[in-house]
Write a protein that holds these residues in place. Structure first.
Motif, mmCIF file in Angstrom:
data_model
loop_
_atom_site.group_PDB
_atom_site.id
_atom_site.type_symbol
_atom_site.label_atom_id
_atom_site.label_comp_id
_atom_site.label_asym_id
_atom_site.label_seq_id
_atom_site.Cartn_x
_atom_site.Cartn_y
_atom_site.Cartn_z
ATOM 1 N N PRO A 48 2.330 5.031 12.391
ATOM 2 C CA PRO A 48 3.363 5.794 11.675
ATOM 3 C C PRO A 48 2.773 7.058 11.078
ATOM 4 C CG PRO A 48 2.630 3.945 10.347
ATOM 5 C CD PRO A 48 1.932 3.817 11.670
ATOM 6 N N TYR A 49 3.622 8.070 10.937
ATOM 7 C CA TYR A 49 3.198 9.355 10.382
ATOM 8 C C TYR A 49 4.422 10.005 9.763
ATOM 9 C CZ TYR A 49 0.625 13.839 10.247
ATOM 10 O OH TYR A 49 -0.027 14.981 9.840
ATOM 11 N N ASN A 50 4.241 10.707 8.659
ATOM 12 C CA ASN A 50 5.354 11.374 7.987
ATOM 13 C C ASN A 50 5.193 12.888 8.049
ATOM 14 O OD1 ASN A 50 6.831 9.048 7.072
ATOM 15 N ND2 ASN A 50 5.190 8.699 5.594
ATOM 16 N N LEU A 51 6.189 13.556 8.588
ATOM 17 C CA LEU A 51 6.163 15.011 8.676
ATOM 18 C C LEU A 51 6.630 15.616 7.364
ATOM 19 C CD1 LEU A 51 7.693 15.553 12.241
ATOM 20 C CD2 LEU A 51 5.310 15.151 11.589
ATOM 21 N N GLN A 52 5.912 16.615 6.901
ATOM 22 C CA GLN A 52 6.259 17.314 5.666
ATOM 23 C C GLN A 52 6.931 18.641 6.030
ATOM 24 O OE1 GLN A 52 5.701 15.739 2.737
ATOM 25 N NE2 GLN A 52 4.785 14.051 3.914
#
Length: 378
Positions: A48-52
């Motif tokens: 998982p990864y969160n885009l800012q």
């Protein structure tokens, strides 16, 4: 004394072997010569990864400052393909649902990555929905196979890099001052995509026209409800330099949209009304064209089929995106020579990209010659 050429040693030590115009790693070629397929299957992994987002992103019905994604890899014989699932909340997917879906897949049963239809059909039939998660596998598989072949996908499909369109840059709904700032940041783009669908629609357009005279397109995200008011607005937008309108009314209002298309001075493009290949037929005669997004249609394989079907029916084609890294954007860009318009700016809206890939040069999508989907890791 000249060294004697040893063909056996040359082939043994060569990293890549050309077979019928396809570039194969030596170890795969050797196994093919022996009539044996590699015993190891495809290895899928994900994180998982969160885009800012650089700015809060506001649509007709929602706002957000981050976008959850899932980054995938498929490994085979020492080669790695990269993929991505972007899951803005309105799609109905999440990192949790993607984890469940991807964890249940068994790609190790497949020992030949070139059997792409078989592999991706298995992925698609494994569970309903999960289109973004499926797209992450599709993109990684395309990247892998393109790397094995030593070619980018636009070349494998026989497309011309010179025919890529310019891409729009998206201006979300915001205050006048922030909108002006966003427009200034988009200097160099040849067309701006403006999010509409609220009571501030005319104010948004007028604000942009205070600081820029570049052509515009608008995405209403189903925000208009009355067809006659919508038609009046479209005539006004045409006077303001707008070139086309995305999803002006709720997707269920097919009769109203068909009437609007018939009377509109601008092309109307289906967005929420078209998800997958099976939806294309129902848009014919209702819209002027369709917006295809990898996250909605399960990836490159189906997007390619959708583009060909739409073009065969004389419809305009747009290739779009969610908020994504350069991984998914570069994958979609491989299809862009087939598109009338492109909206591939999702990687430009974030501050923490993980990849380097397709570039926008003077507003135009510029493909590279890297194999697969054309990306490197930052």
């Amino acid at each position: 004394m000249p060294m004697k050429f040893n063909r056996r040693n040359f082939i043994k030590n060569t990293t890549l072997i050309s077979l019928g115009g396809i570039i194969l790693p030596h170890n795969i070629y050797s196994n093919m010569k022996k009539g044996n397929l590699p015993k190891a299957g495809l290895k899928l992994s994900f994180e998982p990864y969160n885009l800012q987002l650089k700015h809060v992103f506001t649509l007709a019905n929602s706002s957000r400052s981050t976008t959850p994604v899932m980054l995938t890899k498929i490994e085979f014989e020492g080669i790695t393909g990269f993929g991505e699932a972007s899951m803005p909340p309105y799609l109905g997917e999440s990192q949790e649902s993607a984890t469940r879906f991807l964890s249940a897949l068994n790609l190790q049963q497949f020992t030949d990555p070139f059997r792409m239809d078989e592999i991706l059909e298995y992925v698609d039939l494994s569970a309903s929905g999960n289109t973004a998660a499926k797209a992450s596998v599709d993109i990684a598989l395309h990247d892998l196979v393109g790397k094995i072949m030593g070619q980018p996908w636009y070349k494998i499909w026989g497309l011309s890099a010179e025919k890529t369109p310019v891409t729009s840059f998206t201006i979300g709904i915001d205050t006048s001052e922030v909108v002006k700032q966003k427009v200034k940041e988009a200097a160099g783009f040849k067309i701006l995509k403006v999010k509409l669908g609220r009571e501030t629609d005319k104010e948004m357009i007028e604000t942009i026209r205070m600081v820029s005279d570049v052509p515009l397109c608008v995405d209403v995200n189903q925000g208009w409800k009355d067809k006659k008011e919508a038609l009046d607005m479209i005539f006004w937008l045409k006077e303001k330099g707008v070139e086309y309108v995305e999803q002006p009314m709720p997707k269920e209002s097919k009769d109203e949209i068909a009437w609007l298309t018939q009377n509109s001075p601008l092309p109307l493009i289906a967005d929420e009304a078209v998800q997958r290949l099976t939806d294309v037929q129902a848009t014919i005669g209702v819209y002027s064209g369709i917006n295809i997004k990898l996250m909605k249609c399960t990836g490159m394989r189906e997007a390619h089929k959708m583009m060909n079907l739409a073009r065969a029916n004389k419809m305009k084609v747009m290739i779009g995106c969610m908020t994504e890294t350069s991984c998914a954007i570069s994958a979609a860009a491989q299809l862009s020579p087939l598109a009338t318009w492109a909206d591939l700016d999702g990687n430009l809206l974030i501050s923490n990209d993980r990849y380097a890939g397709v570039k926008i040069v003077d507003g135009k999508i510029t493909l590279n010659d890297l194999p697969g989907i054309g990306i490197g890791i930052l």
